[in-house]
Design a protein around this motif. Structure first.
Motif, short mmCIF file in Angstrom:
data_model
loop_
_atom_site.label_atom_id
_atom_site.label_comp_id
_atom_site.label_asym_id
_atom_site.label_seq_id
_atom_site.Cartn_x
_atom_site.Cartn_y
_atom_site.Cartn_z
N ASP A 204 0.74 -1.27 0.06
CA ASP A 204 0.04 0.08 -0.06
C ASP A 204 0.86 1.27 -0.09
O ASP A 204 1.10 1.85 0.94
N PRO A 205 1.40 1.65 -1.24
CA PRO A 205 2.56 2.78 -1.26
C PRO A 205 1.83 4.03 -0.98
O PRO A 205 0.67 4.17 -1.41
N ARG A 206 2.77 4.91 -0.43
CA ARG A 206 2.46 6.47 -0.46
C ARG A 206 2.57 7.04 -1.98
O ARG A 206 3.60 6.93 -2.29
N LEU A 207 1.54 7.66 -2.24
CA LEU A 207 1.61 8.36 -3.50
C LEU A 207 1.44 9.80 -3.40
O LEU A 207 1.08 10.22 -2.43
N THR A 238 1.35 13.09 0.99
CA THR A 238 1.05 11.88 0.39
C THR A 238 -0.20 11.10 0.72
O THR A 238 -0.79 11.43 1.93
N VAL A 239 -0.64 10.28 -0.11
CA VAL A 239 -1.94 9.52 0.12
C VAL A 239 -1.53 7.90 -0.34
O VAL A 239 -1.14 7.80 -1.37
N SER A 240 -2.19 7.09 0.49
CA SER A 240 -1.67 5.80 0.25
C SER A 240 -2.81 5.22 -0.88
O SER A 240 -3.69 5.89 -1.30
N LEU A 241 -2.07 4.14 -1.73
CA LEU A 241 -2.74 3.98 -2.84
C LEU A 241 -4.14 3.45 -2.46
O LEU A 241 -5.32 3.82 -3.06
N ALA A 242 -4.38 2.72 -1.32
CA ALA A 242 -5.74 2.25 -0.90
C ALA A 242 -6.53 3.53 -0.51
O ALA A 242 -7.76 3.44 -1.13
N ARG A 243 -6.19 4.56 0.15
CA ARG A 243 -7.10 5.62 0.46
C ARG A 243 -7.36 6.50 -0.94
O ARG A 243 -8.46 7.23 -1.30
N SER A 244 -6.24 6.21 -1.95
CA SER A 244 -6.39 7.14 -3.22
C SER A 244 -7.77 6.49 -3.98
O SER A 244 -8.59 7.13 -4.53
N LEU A 245 -7.73 4.92 -3.92
CA LEU A 245 -8.62 4.47 -4.61
C LEU A 245 -10.18 4.60 -4.05
O LEU A 245 -11.00 4.68 -4.80
N ARG A 246 -9.82 4.62 -2.67
CA ARG A 246 -11.39 5.18 -1.99
C ARG A 246 -11.67 6.50 -2.38
O ARG A 246 -13.06 6.56 -2.56
N ALA A 252 -10.19 -1.94 -5.97
CA ALA A 252 -8.72 -2.51 -6.37
C ALA A 252 -8.97 -3.79 -6.55
O ALA A 252 -9.67 -4.85 -6.08
N LEU A 253 -7.67 -4.56 -7.56
CA LEU A 253 -7.66 -5.84 -7.86
C LEU A 253 -6.18 -6.44 -7.41
O LEU A 253 -5.29 -6.30 -8.05
N PRO A 254 -6.22 -6.72 -5.99
CA PRO A 254 -4.85 -7.38 -5.44
C PRO A 254 -4.41 -8.49 -6.35
O PRO A 254 -4.83 -9.36 -6.68
N ILE A 255 -2.89 -8.31 -6.83
CA ILE A 255 -2.36 -9.44 -7.49
C ILE A 255 -0.82 -9.79 -6.93
O ILE A 255 -0.26 -8.75 -6.45
N ALA A 256 -0.67 -11.05 -6.75
CA ALA A 256 0.60 -11.35 -6.14
C ALA A 256 1.66 -10.70 -7.14
O ALA A 256 1.52 -10.78 -8.24
N ALA A 257 2.77 -10.24 -6.45
CA ALA A 257 3.95 -9.57 -7.03
C ALA A 257 4.48 -10.26 -8.34
O ALA A 257 4.68 -9.83 -9.61
#
Length: 325
Positions: A204-207, A238-246, A252-257
């Protein structure tokens, strides 16, 4: 602040180039703007802007600049993603060879007082062990892993060499975080408009972003008050990716690296998401933040939108687009 001046701007037919030229031309201290691009602008340019068709890689560029005799040159034609008429294969030549040719032509301009280059915060990369906020001096220690990182790294070295040879010219490099906005067409904006957004499972990176209007405002501020060296440009925070999508109302579509690249490529072929290059994929996995002290203190530019407000502005524009469709 520079006195009344003529300004030459490259890349005026690009997504933001015409708007940059219009903002600069609206400054009463600017006598005239010369807009240079190898492609004709898709719409008429604003008043007090003269369009000149020219390819930065051509030998006649030097003569064009001599005739224009600008006091300020804004090199805005730095391309990270393919555009109409500009393929992936040609981006290195546009960014590096074009910059080299432009700087060679600028060296013969006796009246040149400032050079403003639109660079990118991509020069810092996106790594899991990165500092919370990059200051400008940390670029020298960054590992240039992607094609575009290497391009902007080489571009900045060319500008630094030019600045050493021409100390009377104030050279500014603006390191912009990803630009977002309703009128911006980039892989990130296409991703924000997609029905789902592929994310890295467990990350959940900071963007950090800069709204398109603020990116334009930063260039105009550098034309009015150029400063020496690199300047980070971004909205506060910055805003986390999860918060950005909300905030965007996206799923979100979580995918294994290990499966991320293959899955995204498959989704792109199906038209579900846009193709994503290496820079965007790294950004979505690890994020990046930059320190904007120099932007405020030296460039004297304060963005109108924080990162969170920029995301909210994009969310509102996407909702409007959906309501009209």
């Amino acid at each position: 602040m520079l006195p009344t001046r003529r300004v030459l701007i490259t890349g005026v037919s690009g997504p933001l180039g015409a708007r940059v030229a219009a903002r600069v031309a609206a400054d009463p201290a600017v006598e005239h703007v010369i807009g240079v691009d190898s492609r004709r602008p898709p719409a008429p340019l604003a008043d007090r802007i003269t369009y000149v068709e020219a390819d930065l890689r051509r030998d006649d560029l030097q003569q064009i600049l001599k005739l224009a005799s600008p006091h300020v040159v804004v090199h805005h034609d730095i391309v990270q993603f393919p555009e109409p008429g500009r393929s992936v294969r040609g981006l290195h030549d546009l960014n590096v060879i074009g910059t080299l040719q432009l700087l060679a032509a600028c060296g013969d301009l006796p009246g040149l007082r400032a050079l403003v280059v639109r660079g990118s915060a991509s020069i810092y990369g996106s790594a899991p062990d990165a500092p919370a906020f990059f200051t400008e001096g940390l670029a020298r220690s960054a590992t240039l892993r992607t094609r575009f990182q290497r391009d902007v790294g080489e571009l900045e070295r060319l500008v630094e060499a030019f600045a050493r040879r021409h100390p009377a010219v104030t050279c500014t490099v603006l390191r912009l975080q990803p630009v977002i906005g309703a009128s911006v067409d980039t892989p990130i904006m296409r991703l924000f408009r997609a029905p789902v957004v592929p994310t890295f499972l467990g990350f959940d990176p900071r963007l950090q972003f800069v709204l398109d209007e603020d990116a334009i405002g930063a260039v105009a501020a550098a034309v009015a008050t150029p400063v020496r060296g690199a300047v980070n440009v971004a909205g506060d925070g910055t805003v986390s990716l999860a918060r950005s999508l909300r905030r965007l109302g996206k799923r979100a579509l979580p995918i294994a690296a290990p499966l991320y690249g293959l899955t995204v490529a498959t989704l792109a072929r199906a038209g579900v998401v846009p193709p994503l290059n290496e820079d965007v994929i790294r950004y979505l996995r690890n994020g990046r933040g930059v320190d904007t002290t120099r932007m405020r203190r030296d460039l004297r530019f304060v963005p109108t939108h924080t990162t969170a407000q920029a995301i909210d502005a994009v969310a509102a524009s996407i909702r409007r687009e959906a309501a009209v469709a």
